[in-house]
Design a protein around this motif. Structure first.
Motif, short mmCIF file in Angstrom:
data_model
loop_
_atom_site.label_atom_id
_atom_site.label_comp_id
_atom_site.label_asym_id
_atom_site.label_seq_id
_atom_site.Cartn_x
_atom_site.Cartn_y
_atom_site.Cartn_z
N UNK A 19 0.82 -1.21 0.00
CA UNK A 19 0.00 0.00 0.00
C UNK A 19 0.86 1.26 0.00
N UNK A 20 1.96 1.24 0.77
CA UNK A 20 2.86 2.40 0.74
C UNK A 20 3.55 2.51 -0.61
N UNK A 21 3.95 1.37 -1.16
CA UNK A 21 4.70 1.37 -2.43
C UNK A 21 3.85 1.89 -3.57
N UNK A 22 2.59 1.45 -3.63
CA UNK A 22 1.72 1.84 -4.74
C UNK A 22 0.92 3.10 -4.45
N UNK A 23 0.91 3.54 -3.20
CA UNK A 23 0.13 4.72 -2.78
C UNK A 23 -1.33 4.59 -3.21
N UNK A 24 -1.89 3.40 -2.99
CA UNK A 24 -3.22 3.09 -3.47
C UNK A 24 -4.32 3.33 -2.44
N UNK A 25 -3.95 3.60 -1.19
CA UNK A 25 -4.96 3.83 -0.16
C UNK A 25 -4.64 5.12 0.58
N UNK A 26 -5.62 5.61 1.30
CA UNK A 26 -5.47 6.87 2.02
C UNK A 26 -4.75 6.69 3.35
N UNK A 27 -4.48 7.80 4.03
CA UNK A 27 -3.73 7.76 5.28
C UNK A 27 -4.48 7.05 6.41
N UNK A 28 -5.80 7.09 6.41
CA UNK A 28 -6.55 6.41 7.48
C UNK A 28 -6.40 4.90 7.34
N UNK A 29 -6.50 4.39 6.12
CA UNK A 29 -6.32 2.95 5.90
C UNK A 29 -4.89 2.54 6.23
N UNK A 120 -0.18 9.09 10.40
CA UNK A 120 -0.82 10.09 11.26
C UNK A 120 -0.41 11.50 10.86
N UNK A 121 0.87 11.69 10.58
CA UNK A 121 1.35 13.01 10.16
C UNK A 121 0.71 13.44 8.85
N UNK A 122 0.57 12.52 7.92
CA UNK A 122 -0.07 12.85 6.63
C UNK A 122 -1.54 13.20 6.85
N UNK A 123 -2.20 12.45 7.70
CA UNK A 123 -3.61 12.70 7.97
C UNK A 123 -3.80 14.06 8.65
N UNK A 124 -2.95 14.37 9.63
CA UNK A 124 -3.05 15.65 10.32
C UNK A 124 -2.71 16.79 9.37
N UNK A 125 -1.69 16.63 8.55
CA UNK A 125 -1.32 17.66 7.58
C UNK A 125 -2.47 17.89 6.59
N UNK A 126 -3.14 16.80 6.21
CA UNK A 126 -4.30 16.95 5.31
C UNK A 126 -5.45 17.68 5.97
N UNK A 127 -5.65 17.47 7.26
CA UNK A 127 -6.70 18.18 8.00
C UNK A 127 -6.41 19.67 8.05
N UNK A 128 -5.15 20.04 8.32
CA UNK A 128 -4.78 21.44 8.40
C UNK A 128 -4.83 22.11 7.02
N UNK A 129 -4.45 21.36 5.99
CA UNK A 129 -4.48 21.91 4.63
C UNK A 129 -5.92 22.15 4.18
#
Length: 132
Positions: A19-29, A120-129
């Protein structure tokens, strides 16, 4: 099938890396997968106990996870205590790399923890953005 159910975390680990390699799912998953993988490796993965015996050798009894000891009550507490007592980290580190199985389990736990932090950092950064 019962034997394969013991190793479900390795499949979850492969799915997480994919999932990290293909970037196929979101940060929550990614966060959920990371927490599952971390929990498996810390509390359920089949490994050797590796607590210190009285003669200074490592215990070779079967254990569940990196943080829990074998069926001996003293070993259960010893492994958990080694996690939180800084001068015992050297002994614990010796057991984390005792065999290839323990090494893979240790790496899996490290990857799971780092993956959870980054997701978690990506999810939080997305919330602030989204609020800006």
């Amino acid at each position: 099938m019962k034997g394969l159910a013991r190793y479900w975390g390795y499949l979850a680990f492969v799915i997480l890396v994919t999932a990290w390699w293909t970037r196929s799912v979101g940060p929550v998953a990614l966060l959920v997968l990371s927490l599952l993988v971390t929990g498996f490796f810390l509390f359920q993965a089949p490994v050797w106990c590796c607590a210190m015996n009285r003669d200074g050798t490592l215990c070779r009894n079967n254990s569940a996870g990196l943080l829990l000891g074998c069926s001996k009550r003293q070993h259960k507490w010893q492994k958990l205590r080694m996690t939180f007592v800084p001068h015992a980290w050297r002994q614990m580190n010796r057991g984390l790399w005792a065999s290839p199985r323990e090494g893979l389990t240790t790496l899996g736990a490290i990857v799971g923890i780092l993956s959870a932090i980054v997701a978690t950092a990506i999810s939080v950064a997305g919330q602030f953005a989204g609020k800006a």
